[in-house]
Write a protein that holds these residues in place. Structure first.
Motif, PDB file in Angstrom:
ATOM      1  N   CYS A 129     112.428  12.280  14.889  1.00 31.55           N
ATOM      2  CA  CYS A 129     111.147  12.292  14.183  1.00 31.55           C
ATOM      3  C   CYS A 129     110.111  12.899  15.110  1.00 31.55           C
ATOM      4  O   CYS A 129     109.836  12.355  16.186  1.00 31.55           O
ATOM      5  CB  CYS A 129     110.736  10.887  13.764  1.00 31.55           C
ATOM      6  SG  CYS A 129     109.159  10.843  12.858  1.00 31.55           S
ATOM      7  N   PHE A 130     109.566  14.052  14.731  1.00 27.66           N
ATOM      8  CA  PHE A 130     108.532  14.733  15.498  1.00 27.66           C
ATOM      9  C   PHE A 130     107.257  14.741  14.660  1.00 27.66           C
ATOM     10  O   PHE A 130     107.147  15.486  13.677  1.00 27.66           O
ATOM     11  CB  PHE A 130     108.963  16.166  15.845  1.00 27.66           C
ATOM     12  CG  PHE A 130     110.283  16.235  16.576  1.00 27.66           C
ATOM     13  CD1 PHE A 130     110.504  15.464  17.698  1.00 27.66           C
ATOM     14  CD2 PHE A 130     111.300  17.065  16.129  1.00 27.66           C
ATOM     15  CE1 PHE A 130     111.717  15.519  18.380  1.00 27.66           C
ATOM     16  CE2 PHE A 130     112.512  17.127  16.790  1.00 27.66           C
ATOM     17  CZ  PHE A 130     112.721  16.352  17.913  1.00 27.66           C
ATOM     18  N   HIS A 131     106.308  13.891  15.033  1.00 26.42           N
ATOM     19  CA  HIS A 131     105.133  13.677  14.203  1.00 26.42           C
ATOM     20  C   HIS A 131     104.256  14.914  14.090  1.00 26.42           C
ATOM     21  O   HIS A 131     103.674  15.189  13.039  1.00 26.42           O
ATOM     22  CB  HIS A 131     104.318  12.503  14.746  1.00 26.42           C
ATOM     23  CG  HIS A 131     105.051  11.198  14.688  1.00 26.42           C
ATOM     24  ND1 HIS A 131     105.890  10.768  15.712  1.00 26.42           N
ATOM     25  CD2 HIS A 131     105.110  10.238  13.725  1.00 26.42           C
ATOM     26  CE1 HIS A 131     106.398   9.596  15.383  1.00 26.42           C
ATOM     27  NE2 HIS A 131     105.958   9.246  14.194  1.00 26.42           N
ATOM     28  N   GLY A 132     104.133  15.678  15.164  1.00 26.52           N
ATOM     29  CA  GLY A 132     103.264  16.852  15.137  1.00 26.52           C
ATOM     30  C   GLY A 132     103.714  17.907  14.150  1.00 26.52           C
ATOM     31  O   GLY A 132     102.896  18.599  13.548  1.00 26.52           O
ATOM     32  N   ASN A 133     105.041  18.026  13.983  1.00 25.46           N
ATOM     33  CA  ASN A 133     105.596  19.029  13.076  1.00 25.46           C
ATOM     34  C   ASN A 133     106.040  18.443  11.746  1.00 25.46           C
ATOM     35  O   ASN A 133     106.552  19.169  10.891  1.00 25.46           O
ATOM     36  CB  ASN A 133     106.795  19.721  13.738  1.00 25.46           C
ATOM     37  CG  ASN A 133     106.430  20.445  15.005  1.00 25.46           C
ATOM     38  OD1 ASN A 133     105.337  20.978  15.115  1.00 25.46           O
ATOM     39  ND2 ASN A 133     107.334  20.463  15.961  1.00 25.46           N
ATOM     40  N   ASN A 134     105.876  17.114  11.583  1.00 31.30           N
ATOM     41  CA  ASN A 134     106.348  16.434  10.374  1.00 31.30           C
ATOM     42  C   ASN A 134     107.816  16.731  10.100  1.00 31.30           C
ATOM     43  O   ASN A 134     108.231  16.971   8.960  1.00 31.30           O
ATOM     44  CB  ASN A 134     105.497  16.836   9.158  1.00 31.30           C
ATOM     45  CG  ASN A 134     104.081  16.314   9.249  1.00 31.30           C
ATOM     46  OD1 ASN A 134     103.865  15.168   9.655  1.00 31.30           O
ATOM     47  ND2 ASN A 134     103.117  17.138   8.892  1.00 31.30           N
ATOM     48  N   GLU A 135     108.628  16.720  11.172  1.00 28.04           N
ATOM     49  CA  GLU A 135     110.066  16.944  11.038  1.00 28.04           C
ATOM     50  C   GLU A 135     110.794  15.631  11.230  1.00 28.04           C
ATOM     51  O   GLU A 135     110.519  14.898  12.175  1.00 28.04           O
ATOM     52  CB  GLU A 135     110.561  17.943  12.083  1.00 28.04           C
ATOM     53  CG  GLU A 135     110.030  19.348  11.919  1.00 28.04           C
ATOM     54  CD  GLU A 135     110.627  20.280  12.957  1.00 28.04           C
ATOM     55  OE1 GLU A 135     111.866  20.298  13.094  1.00 28.04           O
ATOM     56  OE2 GLU A 135     109.871  20.976  13.640  1.00 28.04           O
ATOM     57  N   MET A 136     111.740  15.335  10.351  1.00 24.49           N
ATOM     58  CA  MET A 136     112.486  14.092  10.477  1.00 24.49           C
ATOM     59  C   MET A 136     113.891  14.249   9.924  1.00 24.49           C
ATOM     60  O   MET A 136     114.080  14.859   8.875  1.00 24.49           O
ATOM     61  CB  MET A 136     111.778  12.949   9.750  1.00 24.49           C
ATOM     62  CG  MET A 136     112.442  11.603   9.982  1.00 24.49           C
ATOM     63  SD  MET A 136     111.648  10.235   9.082  1.00 24.49           S
ATOM     64  CE  MET A 136     112.304  10.528   7.432  1.00 24.49           C
ATOM     65  N   ILE A 137     114.861  13.738  10.661  1.00 26.34           N
ATOM     66  CA  ILE A 137     116.235  13.581  10.193  1.00 26.34           C
ATOM     67  C   ILE A 137     116.581  12.115  10.364  1.00 26.34           C
ATOM     68  O   ILE A 137     116.440  11.547  11.454  1.00 26.34           O
ATOM     69  CB  ILE A 137     117.213  14.455  11.001  1.00 26.34           C
ATOM     70  CG1 ILE A 137     116.950  15.936  10.741  1.00 26.34           C
ATOM     71  CG2 ILE A 137     118.649  14.106  10.664  1.00 26.34           C
ATOM     72  CD1 ILE A 137     117.215  16.387   9.317  1.00 26.34           C
ATOM     73  N   ALA A 138     117.031  11.472   9.288  1.00 29.80           N
ATOM     74  CA  ALA A 138     117.291  10.035   9.319  1.00 29.80           C
ATOM     75  C   ALA A 138     118.545   9.722  10.131  1.00 29.80           C
ATOM     76  O   ALA A 138     119.481  10.531  10.199  1.00 29.80           O
ATOM     77  CB  ALA A 138     117.444   9.504   7.896  1.00 29.80           C
TER      78      ALA A 138
END
Length: 234
Positions: A129-138
């Motif tokens: 989860c990378f908040h700055g890029n709004n990237e997430m893999i569960a």
């Protein structure tokens, strides 16, 4: 309206995303019966899933069963249309079985057309989860990457507070990293749920890169002597 998912024989499918979508379109045009599926793993997947989510059509169909599912079969794929009321439970069961039988997964209902391939023996599972890029893999469906990809593509994105990266070895052991103080230091840990705690320690940016670049193929506490036990109950 239904909740639509697809599983496929990852050996037969192209790994390039756009080529995969074209390949799946061809699959959907070639119908077959379950016994004719090319992959034994797909047959085993269907046999187990259909016990929990029975086929909409067939001699044992029960119109009053809320889990009735519409299945479509290509030579190397299975399409599933679940009732929306069963979406959460259906996804959970499918995710469990694709990892058990090592088949690919295509989430048609995801606006980004998410596709997952089983990891190879020389690869790790990764979630993040990378908040700055709004990237997430569960964490329940990690992507497959080799170590070079992790270092080049993911480590540079650990920059904001609470950004995290999880790396899973072939035995299912997770080593995870979390950014603190905007990337000035990083918490590394191996969670041990049965002990209700984690083995962890803080790393500097230089230590983080050195540690990840030299990761062993499998993780165990003995391979990371710097980690100290931290109870979750304290």
């Amino acid at each position: 309206m239904s909740y639509d998912l697809v599983v496929f024989d990852h050996v037969q499918a192209p790994s390039d995303h756009s080529k995969f979508l074209h390949w799946y379109e061809q699959q959907s045009e070639e119908s077959c019966d379950p016994p004719e599926l090319a992959s034994q793993a797909l047959r085993l997947f269907f046999d187990q899933l259909s016990r929990e989510f029975p086929p909409l059509n067939g001699p044992n169909s029960d119109i009053d069963n809320p889990k009735l599912t519409d299945y479509g079969f290509g030579p190397c794929s299975i399409y599933m249309a679940f009732p929306w009321s069963q979406a959460a439970e259906a996804r959970q069961e499918v995710v469990k079985l694709i990892q058990k039988y090592s088949v690919g997964f295509y989430d048609i209902s995801d606006p980004n057309a998410f596709v997952w391939w089983p990891p190879r023996h020389d690869q790790f599972g990764v979630f993040y989860c990378f908040h700055g890029n709004n990237e997430m893999i569960a964490s329940d469906l990690p992507l497959s990457m080799d170590l070079d990809e992790v270092v080049l593509r993911l480590l540079p994105k650990l920059v904001s507070d609470s950004d995290f990266l999880g790396i899973v070895d072939s035995n299912g052991v997770t080593l995870q990293f979390m950014s603190h103080k905007a990337g000035n230091r990083f918490w590394m840990e191996i969670p041990v749920p049965e002990k209700r705690g984690s083995y962890g320690s803080y790393l500097s940016p230089a230590e983080l890169h050195a540690r990840v670049e030299s990761l062993p193929s499998s993780f165990s506490i003995s391979k990371f002597p710097e980690l100290q036990f931290q109870s979750w109950d304290e």
